[in-house]
Design a protein around this motif. Structure first.
Motif, PDB file in Angstrom:
ATOM      1  N   UNK A  13      39.872  36.377  40.421  1.00 54.53           N
ATOM      2  CA  UNK A  13      38.493  36.683  40.797  1.00 54.53           C
ATOM      3  C   UNK A  13      38.114  38.104  40.391  1.00 54.53           C
ATOM      4  N   UNK A  14      39.063  39.038  40.551  1.00 54.82           N
ATOM      5  CA  UNK A  14      38.808  40.421  40.160  1.00 54.82           C
ATOM      6  C   UNK A  14      38.577  40.525  38.654  1.00 54.82           C
ATOM      7  N   UNK A  15      39.422  39.878  37.862  1.00 57.19           N
ATOM      8  CA  UNK A  15      39.262  39.924  36.408  1.00 57.19           C
ATOM      9  C   UNK A  15      37.960  39.255  35.978  1.00 57.19           C
ATOM     10  N   UNK A  16      37.589  38.168  36.626  1.00 57.49           N
ATOM     11  CA  UNK A  16      36.329  37.503  36.323  1.00 57.49           C
ATOM     12  C   UNK A  16      35.147  38.428  36.633  1.00 57.49           C
ATOM     13  N   UNK A  17      35.193  39.118  37.762  1.00 54.65           N
ATOM     14  CA  UNK A  17      34.132  40.050  38.143  1.00 54.65           C
ATOM     15  C   UNK A  17      34.039  41.228  37.193  1.00 54.65           C
ATOM     16  N   UNK A  18      35.190  41.792  36.831  1.00 56.49           N
ATOM     17  CA  UNK A  18      35.192  42.916  35.890  1.00 56.49           C
ATOM     18  C   UNK A  18      34.657  42.489  34.532  1.00 56.49           C
ATOM     19  N   UNK A  19      34.984  41.278  34.111  1.00 55.15           N
ATOM     20  CA  UNK A  19      34.467  40.774  32.845  1.00 55.15           C
ATOM     21  C   UNK A  19      32.961  40.616  32.874  1.00 55.15           C
ATOM     22  N   UNK A  20      32.434  40.113  33.988  1.00 51.58           N
ATOM     23  CA  UNK A  20      30.988  39.963  34.108  1.00 51.58           C
ATOM     24  C   UNK A  20      30.278  41.318  34.110  1.00 51.58           C
ATOM     25  N   UNK A  21      30.849  42.292  34.805  1.00 49.81           N
ATOM     26  CA  UNK A  21      30.254  43.629  34.829  1.00 49.81           C
ATOM     27  C   UNK A  21      30.275  44.238  33.430  1.00 49.81           C
ATOM     28  N   UNK A  22      31.384  44.100  32.724  1.00 51.01           N
ATOM     29  CA  UNK A  22      31.476  44.622  31.363  1.00 51.01           C
ATOM     30  C   UNK A  22      30.448  43.949  30.461  1.00 51.01           C
TER      31      UNK A  22
END
Length: 85
Positions: A13-22
């Motif tokens: 979930x953290x990696x998915x969120x960071x990807x969306x923010x990027x």
């Protein structure tokens, strides 16, 4: 083994969120650069702006100060400086 499952889901979930923010920030920078390029292309040229500035009558923008007002300003400045010294 069941205690690692929530940890792995959290990392996913953290990696998915960071990807969306990027992705959002990259899209935002792209849009800002695109708009800046469009504004630069369709804005007025510097020569037009320079001629508009020279047309302004500088004597009308700066009001003439009479002698009484000038002396009152000088006295006020002297009193202000005397208080702070």
């Amino acid at each position: 083994m069941t205690s690692q499952l929530p940890l792995l889901e959290g990392i996913e979930l953290m990696l998915f969120g960071l990807g969306l923010v990027f992705l959002f920030l990259a899209l935002l920078i792209l849009c800002i650069n695109l708009i800046a390029g469009l504004l630069e292309r369709f804005s007025m040229h510097e020569a037009v702006i320079a001629t508009a500035v020279t047309r302004v009558d500088k004597s009308k923008t700066c009001a003439q100060v009479d002698a009484d007002t000038l002396s009152a300003i000088q006295i006020a400045i002297q009193q202000h400086r005397a208080r702070h010294n």
